[in-house]
Each structure stands twice: as structure tokens, then as C-alpha cells.
Write a protein that holds these residues in place. Sequence first.
Motif, PDB file in Angstrom:
ATOM      1  N   LYS A 260       0.828  -1.212   0.000  1.00  0.00           N
ATOM      2  CA  LYS A 260       0.000   0.000   0.000  1.00  0.00           C
ATOM      3  C   LYS A 260       0.856   1.253   0.000  1.00  0.00           C
ATOM      4  O   LYS A 260       0.558   2.241  -0.682  1.00  0.00           O
ATOM      5  CB  LYS A 260      -0.924  -0.020   1.212  1.00  0.00           C
ATOM      6  CG  LYS A 260      -1.986  -1.115   1.160  1.00  0.00           C
ATOM      7  CD  LYS A 260      -2.895  -1.068   2.377  1.00  0.00           C
ATOM      8  CE  LYS A 260      -3.938  -2.182   2.319  1.00  0.00           C
ATOM      9  NZ  LYS A 260      -4.804  -2.173   3.515  1.00  0.00           N
ATOM     10  N   VAL A 261       1.970   1.223   0.779  1.00  0.00           N
ATOM     11  CA  VAL A 261       2.884   2.368   0.790  1.00  0.00           C
ATOM     12  C   VAL A 261       3.542   2.516  -0.570  1.00  0.00           C
ATOM     13  O   VAL A 261       3.677   3.620  -1.111  1.00  0.00           O
ATOM     14  CB  VAL A 261       3.939   2.193   1.899  1.00  0.00           C
ATOM     15  CG1 VAL A 261       4.969   3.320   1.837  1.00  0.00           C
ATOM     16  CG2 VAL A 261       3.274   2.159   3.270  1.00  0.00           C
ATOM     17  N   LEU A 262       3.957   1.372  -1.154  1.00  0.00           N
ATOM     18  CA  LEU A 262       4.625   1.420  -2.457  1.00  0.00           C
ATOM     19  C   LEU A 262       3.702   1.975  -3.529  1.00  0.00           C
ATOM     20  O   LEU A 262       4.105   2.794  -4.351  1.00  0.00           O
ATOM     21  CB  LEU A 262       5.091   0.013  -2.844  1.00  0.00           C
ATOM     22  CG  LEU A 262       6.185  -0.591  -1.972  1.00  0.00           C
ATOM     23  CD1 LEU A 262       6.435  -2.035  -2.371  1.00  0.00           C
ATOM     24  CD2 LEU A 262       7.469   0.205  -2.097  1.00  0.00           C
ATOM     25  N   PHE A 263       2.456   1.527  -3.525  1.00  0.00           N
ATOM     26  CA  PHE A 263       1.525   2.026  -4.530  1.00  0.00           C
ATOM     27  C   PHE A 263       1.317   3.528  -4.385  1.00  0.00           C
ATOM     28  O   PHE A 263       1.192   4.255  -5.366  1.00  0.00           O
ATOM     29  CB  PHE A 263       0.176   1.298  -4.416  1.00  0.00           C
ATOM     30  CG  PHE A 263       0.247  -0.164  -4.778  1.00  0.00           C
ATOM     31  CD1 PHE A 263       1.072  -0.597  -5.801  1.00  0.00           C
ATOM     32  CD2 PHE A 263      -0.511  -1.094  -4.098  1.00  0.00           C
ATOM     33  CE1 PHE A 263       1.142  -1.936  -6.140  1.00  0.00           C
ATOM     34  CE2 PHE A 263      -0.452  -2.439  -4.425  1.00  0.00           C
ATOM     35  CZ  PHE A 263       0.379  -2.857  -5.445  1.00  0.00           C
ATOM     36  N   GLY A 264       1.291   3.997  -3.144  1.00  0.00           N
ATOM     37  CA  GLY A 264       1.153   5.424  -2.926  1.00  0.00           C
ATOM     38  C   GLY A 264       2.346   6.192  -3.449  1.00  0.00           C
ATOM     39  O   GLY A 264       2.205   7.231  -4.104  1.00  0.00           O
ATOM     40  N   LEU A 265       3.554   5.679  -3.188  1.00  0.00           N
ATOM     41  CA  LEU A 265       4.769   6.345  -3.664  1.00  0.00           C
ATOM     42  C   LEU A 265       4.826   6.380  -5.184  1.00  0.00           C
ATOM     43  O   LEU A 265       5.306   7.338  -5.778  1.00  0.00           O
ATOM     44  CB  LEU A 265       6.005   5.615  -3.130  1.00  0.00           C
ATOM     45  CG  LEU A 265       6.302   5.771  -1.636  1.00  0.00           C
ATOM     46  CD1 LEU A 265       7.437   4.841  -1.234  1.00  0.00           C
ATOM     47  CD2 LEU A 265       6.681   7.211  -1.315  1.00  0.00           C
ATOM     48  N   LEU A 266       4.353   5.310  -5.801  1.00  0.00           N
ATOM     49  CA  LEU A 266       4.455   5.195  -7.246  1.00  0.00           C
ATOM     50  C   LEU A 266       3.190   5.673  -7.963  1.00  0.00           C
ATOM     51  O   LEU A 266       3.055   5.486  -9.165  1.00  0.00           O
ATOM     52  CB  LEU A 266       4.735   3.738  -7.620  1.00  0.00           C
ATOM     53  CG  LEU A 266       6.037   3.171  -7.031  1.00  0.00           C
ATOM     54  CD1 LEU A 266       6.134   1.671  -7.287  1.00  0.00           C
ATOM     55  CD2 LEU A 266       7.249   3.874  -7.596  1.00  0.00           C
ATOM     56  N   ASN A 267       2.277   6.271  -7.205  1.00  0.00           N
ATOM     57  CA  ASN A 267       1.049   6.821  -7.786  1.00  0.00           C
ATOM     58  C   ASN A 267       0.235   5.764  -8.522  1.00  0.00           C
ATOM     59  O   ASN A 267      -0.313   6.007  -9.607  1.00  0.00           O
ATOM     60  CB  ASN A 267       1.377   7.989  -8.736  1.00  0.00           C
ATOM     61  CG  ASN A 267       2.065   9.125  -8.017  1.00  0.00           C
ATOM     62  OD1 ASN A 267       1.655   9.519  -6.930  1.00  0.00           O
ATOM     63  ND2 ASN A 267       3.135   9.638  -8.599  1.00  0.00           N
ATOM     64  N   ILE A 268       0.188   4.568  -7.951  1.00  0.00           N
ATOM     65  CA  ILE A 268      -0.576   3.479  -8.542  1.00  0.00           C
ATOM     66  C   ILE A 268      -1.958   3.470  -7.892  1.00  0.00           C
ATOM     67  O   ILE A 268      -2.085   3.153  -6.713  1.00  0.00           O
ATOM     68  CB  ILE A 268       0.119   2.128  -8.336  1.00  0.00           C
ATOM     69  CG1 ILE A 268       1.511   2.160  -9.001  1.00  0.00           C
ATOM     70  CG2 ILE A 268      -0.707   0.989  -8.923  1.00  0.00           C
ATOM     71  CD1 ILE A 268       2.370   0.980  -8.629  1.00  0.00           C
TER      72      ILE A 268
ATOM     73  N   PRO B  83       0.643 -11.709  -4.986  1.00  0.00           N
ATOM     74  CA  PRO B  83       0.073 -10.966  -6.123  1.00  0.00           C
ATOM     75  C   PRO B  83       1.161 -10.350  -6.997  1.00  0.00           C
ATOM     76  O   PRO B  83       2.166  -9.842  -6.497  1.00  0.00           O
ATOM     77  CB  PRO B  83      -0.776  -9.883  -5.447  1.00  0.00           C
ATOM     78  CG  PRO B  83      -1.085 -10.432  -4.088  1.00  0.00           C
ATOM     79  CD  PRO B  83       0.111 -11.245  -3.698  1.00  0.00           C
ATOM     80  N   LEU B  84       0.958 -10.419  -8.306  1.00  0.00           N
ATOM     81  CA  LEU B  84       1.918  -9.818  -9.231  1.00  0.00           C
ATOM     82  C   LEU B  84       2.118  -8.339  -8.935  1.00  0.00           C
ATOM     83  O   LEU B  84       3.240  -7.825  -8.995  1.00  0.00           O
ATOM     84  CB  LEU B  84       1.439  -9.984 -10.674  1.00  0.00           C
ATOM     85  CG  LEU B  84       1.584 -11.358 -11.318  1.00  0.00           C
ATOM     86  CD1 LEU B  84       1.030 -11.317 -12.735  1.00  0.00           C
ATOM     87  CD2 LEU B  84       3.028 -11.814 -11.322  1.00  0.00           C
ATOM     88  N   ALA B  85       1.037  -7.655  -8.638  1.00  0.00           N
ATOM     89  CA  ALA B  85       1.136  -6.213  -8.410  1.00  0.00           C
ATOM     90  C   ALA B  85       2.078  -5.909  -7.253  1.00  0.00           C
ATOM     91  O   ALA B  85       2.879  -4.973  -7.322  1.00  0.00           O
ATOM     92  CB  ALA B  85      -0.242  -5.627  -8.132  1.00  0.00           C
ATOM     93  N   ASP B  86       2.010  -6.703  -6.173  1.00  0.00           N
ATOM     94  CA  ASP B  86       2.892  -6.467  -5.033  1.00  0.00           C
ATOM     95  C   ASP B  86       4.359  -6.624  -5.437  1.00  0.00           C
ATOM     96  O   ASP B  86       5.225  -5.822  -5.088  1.00  0.00           O
ATOM     97  CB  ASP B  86       2.568  -7.448  -3.899  1.00  0.00           C
ATOM     98  CG  ASP B  86       1.215  -7.172  -3.261  1.00  0.00           C
ATOM     99  OD1 ASP B  86       0.454  -6.372  -3.832  1.00  0.00           O
ATOM    100  OD2 ASP B  86       0.926  -7.761  -2.205  1.00  0.00           O
TER     101      ASP B  86
END
Length: 302
Positions: free
Chosen positions: A88-96, A171-174
Motif C-alpha cells: 500500500k505504501v509502495l503504490f502510494g509512492l508510485l502513484n498506482i 500478487p503480481l502487483a505487489d
Amino acid sequence: MSGERGRLGRFTDALLGGVRAAGDKARELRDEFRTSDEPERALVAPLLPGQELRYVGLGPVRASETHKAGRQLADVMGDELVDSLDPKVLFGLLNIVNPVVWVDAVLAPVRLAAGVLLLPGNAGALAAGLPQAAEPEPGRPPHQPAQREPIVLTEEQEAFRALFRLSQYRPLADQLAEIAYRRRYVFSGDLATLAGSLLLFLERYTGTPLAVTDTHLHLLRMGLRPDADRPDRRQPRVLWSVERGRVARVDSERGMAGLVQFSSTVFFDDGSWIRLTQPALRDDQSRFLTAIHEIPGQRPRP
């Protein structure tokens, strides 16, 4: 006695001088063999019919660990985020915003850039030597069988997972978010770009040189050249390709004389970039710079 010692000394000097001369000649011949790219060109040319092969790298290419933009990004992120791999933190950093859509977006440039249809048979052939399926992550209790079940993927997603040796149990996304986070220091940060697709192949494979033709840039799987007294049984394959017209610029830096880390930052027309390094002698560097002379960018001074 002194006369005999003098003659012995001259004989020793002459012998040592002959040994040094022979050693220098051997090194000269060895260096010439290593810096000539003729063996590689002979192997790679048949893979690229209709293209004029201008350069084949003699050293493996990898993503550099330093870049000015990456250092600035690291300063902005702060140390408290560097150790965090919470998706969740990574997606936020990467604007996903939507991880599922993002995974599908990653598939498209890899499929196009690699020139392969990512179905299981072709992916298996490209990823020759693929190990057995990854085990469930360590630390998960054995009494939770649901955690050990492989995640259900589409046929193309499964081929993508196998090709890049990603885990069946996450998950692939993770996993892709973690790759992007780890490597954002050295590329533009979005795997769903040309630079991102190239980075995935650099993450997956080792010993991958670049090749430049009149129409394309290619990433090859070839392996290191064998010693002069061994037969050359390499069977190169093209892993990734992009048309030269999609390369907006290449900024290169050359180190000191001799074997150095030769760095280049490649910018693509989709706005993505990636910083690459490879060990290269002066001859190899010169061949690369000559092969890309039509592409805009900064070049090292002669």
C-alpha cells in the motif's frame, strides 16, 4: 669469479627480458582478442535479418545504482520509507491507483518491446533453465493451506510470472511494485514504460549485452566469451528490442583509460529513462558511441 658472475647476470637479464617481452606480446594478443567484437557479430547477425549490425557489447549491461534524480528522490522519501515494503505504501509512492490495471499495463510494453507473445510455451523457451515453481514464503505457518495455494492468473499473466521468475504465491502487483521501488533510483519509476520493460529483463537475466543496428536497440542473452582455447558454443537470443526512433537521446559518460564502468542514460519517447552501466574497454566504448552517433545526447570528450 667476477667475470663468471657478470656473464651469469647478463644471461639472467637477457632471459628475464625475453620472458617480459613474451608476456607483453601475449597480453597484447589477448587484449586484441577480447576487444574485437567479430566473434559476437558473427553469432548475432543471423538473428537480425534485414538489419545492419553496428555494435555488439562485450560486457553485460546492468542498471546503475546511482543517478542524480534518484538521489534527489531518496532525499524526498526519507529513511523511514526506505525499509518499508508494504504494497500500500509502495503504490502510494508510485502513484498506482489501481494495481490490477497497472499489472495489465506492464504486460503491454514487455510484449511489444520483447517481440514475443507471452504464452506459456514461448515464455518457457525464452526463459530456458527456468527453476521449479517458487516455494511459499518462509515464515508462513504450515497449518494454513490456503496461504500455500498458488494465486490464479490468466494464461498470459502466468507466462509473464514464469518469464520473470516471480512467486506464484504473492500478487503480481505487489512484486512488481517492489521491483519498481527498489530500482526507482536508476530509472523513471514506472514499469509500464519502455524503460520499465527493459529493467524487468535486466532484473531477470545476467550477462546481457546490448546490440545496436541501423533500426533497433536490442538486449541479448548470450553469456561471456569463452577462453581462446575453448570452442565457442554460445547461442545468443534477443530478449528485448526497441526501434531506434523511440530512443529520444542517450547521454554517455566515459571513465579513465583501461577497463572502466561505462555509463549511459537512455531516454525514450514515452518519457521514461534508465541508467545503464557496463564494463568496457576504450575500443568497445568507441564502437558503441559510433553506432549511436545519430541519436541526440551528451557524449564524452575524445
